[in-house]
Design an enzyme around this catalytic site. Structure first.
Site, PDB file in Angstrom:
ATOM      1  N   ASP A 134       0.833  -1.212   0.000  1.00 48.50           N
ATOM      2  CA  ASP A 134       0.000   0.000   0.000  1.00 48.50           C
ATOM      3  C   ASP A 134       0.865   1.259   0.000  1.00 48.50           C
ATOM      4  O   ASP A 134       0.357   2.356  -0.225  1.00 48.50           O
ATOM      5  CB  ASP A 134      -0.966   0.005   1.192  1.00 48.50           C
ATOM      6  N   GLU A 135       2.184   1.097   0.226  1.00 50.65           N
ATOM      7  CA  GLU A 135       3.053   2.283   0.302  1.00 50.65           C
ATOM      8  C   GLU A 135       3.157   2.998  -1.047  1.00 50.65           C
ATOM      9  O   GLU A 135       3.571   4.148  -1.114  1.00 50.65           O
ATOM     10  CB  GLU A 135       4.435   1.902   0.839  1.00 50.65           C
ATOM     11  N   TYR A 158      12.056   2.727  -1.445  1.00 50.73           N
ATOM     12  CA  TYR A 158      11.365   1.431  -1.469  1.00 50.73           C
ATOM     13  C   TYR A 158      10.035   1.533  -2.203  1.00 50.73           C
ATOM     14  O   TYR A 158       9.772   0.770  -3.148  1.00 50.73           O
ATOM     15  CB  TYR A 158      11.132   0.931  -0.036  1.00 50.73           C
ATOM     16  N   LYS A 162       8.749  -0.198  -5.747  1.00 49.23           N
ATOM     17  CA  LYS A 162       7.593  -1.098  -5.847  1.00 49.23           C
ATOM     18  C   LYS A 162       6.553  -0.520  -6.819  1.00 49.23           C
ATOM     19  O   LYS A 162       5.954  -1.261  -7.602  1.00 49.23           O
ATOM     20  CB  LYS A 162       6.949  -1.306  -4.469  1.00 49.23           C
TER      21      LYS A 162
END
Ligand code: NAD
Length: 355
Positions: A134-135, A158, A162
């Protein structure tokens, strides 16, 4: 089916392998490079099963991937291999770009070639589930939830890596009609979690009577999901999800970081009172915040619940107690990691702030 799981020696991947062997008739090939975050001991409960196999390989190795596909002939792929720790991505983004973006690209190309060569009966049912976070949606304020249509707005190396890999997966589906699905999940916790992440770090520090670090004021909010609920969600998406779709996975368990740490302390006070006297919460220490720390993440899991009939079985309180009990019982699993791989030092602080 024969399922290929990338990153199956990591925290979530090993839970997926255990779930497949324990609760389904499928077989599994666990493909993992074995980075610092991997631990084959997490597969001990299933590694002697004839339906389980392990292959050590880097997902950036195209020839190696081709050889594994040809030898193993998987029916579907669950792609979890990644560099996963935000703090490490702040200190050293290169590995995140390499594995999360180039590795996913390499896997997509190898899987596309492999699928193109399958007989139509197998080709039609082949699929790849890309496991994301969800980041990628960035930070929320006090209100609102991430849905599948929330715009991408990643803020850390990160989450940006993603998000890039999610875009590649979506483009491969759109351009090549490659049969992929994406899941975006909230923070996981549970057994076999590498002790650099908040919950296992706090439990293992507390057992050793070390300070319990809380970033900033501990006000940042995460939406916690027990790892076995996530493993079940991934198998549900793989079998029932619609190709080309993405699914948000979460347990509707929002907590501030301070609430998480206090919750761990309360369970420990009950299960293993301190020899020194006092309460574990006395060990809490407020430390410098993470640079660019996203304030809040929270998942709307309605699509998973209504379309795929999945919902989290653990509440945060039941899952956290199980987790604390597991770490108290399995010092044999985490103590060698704390002694040989990661002793709890602070990660993710920028040099100019490091003092
Ligand atoms: P982890 O760091 O525990 O495990 C990652 C695994 O991938 C390790 O076993 C590692 O050896 C392997 N790996 C790394 N680079 C590789 C490479 N180049 N080739 C092959 N294998 C490689 O991570 P995790 O917490 O289990 O997360 C798994 C996936 O789920 C990741 O894609 C992550 O982004 C995603 N995710 C994690 C969370 C979470 O809370 N942990 C939440 C949502 C999504």
């Amino acid at each position: 089916m024969k399922l290929l799981v990338t990153g199956g020696a990591g925290f979530i991947g090993s839970a997926v392998c255990r779930e497949i062997i324990t609760h389904t008739d499928h077989s599994v090939v666990n493909l993992d490079k074995l980075t610092y975050a991997a631990n084959l001991a997490s597969l001990d409960p299933v590694s002697s099963d004839p339906r389980y196999r392990f292959v050590q390989l880097d997902i950036c190795d195209r020839l190696g991937l081709d050889a594994v596909f040809n030898a193993e002939r998987p029916d579907a792929i669950l792609h979890l291999a990644a560099e996963s720790h935000v703090d490490r991505s702040i200190n050293g983004p290169a590995e995140f770009i390499h594995t999360n973006i180039l590795g996913t690209y390499t896997l997509l190309e190898a899987a596309r070639d492999y699928r193109d060569g399958l007989p139509s009966s197998k080709r039609d049912s082949f699929r790849l589930l890309h496991v994301s976070t969800d980041e990628v949606f960035g930070a929320l304020g006090e209100e609102g939830l991430f849905t599948e249509t929330t715009s991408y707005d990643p803020t850390s190396p990160y989450s940006a890596s993603k998000a890039s890999s999610d875009h590649l997966v979506r483009a491969w589906n759109h351009t090549y009609e490659f049969p992929s699905l994406i899941s975006n999940c909230s923070n996981n916790y549970g057994p076999y979690h590498f002790p650099e992440k908040l919950i296992p770090l706090v439990i293992t520090n507390a057992v050793d009577e070390k300070p319990l670090p809380v970033y900033g004021k501990g006000a940042n909010v995460r939406d916690w999901l027990y790892v076995e609920d996530h493993a079940r969600a991934l198998l549900t998406i793989l079998s029932k999800g619609r190709i080309g779709e993405s699914y948000n996975v979460g347990g509707r368990n929002e907590r501030t970081n301070l609430q998480v740490v206090e919750g761990i302390c309360a369970h420990l006070d009950k299960l293993k009172p301190r020899n020194a006297g006092g309460q574990y919460a006395d060990l809490i220490e407020y430390v410098e915040d993470r640079p660019g720390h996203d304030y809040r993440y929270a998942i709307d899991a309605s699509k998973m619940e209504t379309e795929l009939d999945w919902r989290a079985q653990e509440t945060f309180d039941t899952g956290l107690e199980k987790t604390v009990r597991w770490y108290l019982a399995r010092e044999d699993w985490w103590r060698p990691l704390r002694e040989k791989k990661y002793d709890g030092e602070r990660l993710g602080v920028l040099k100019q702030n490091a003092g």
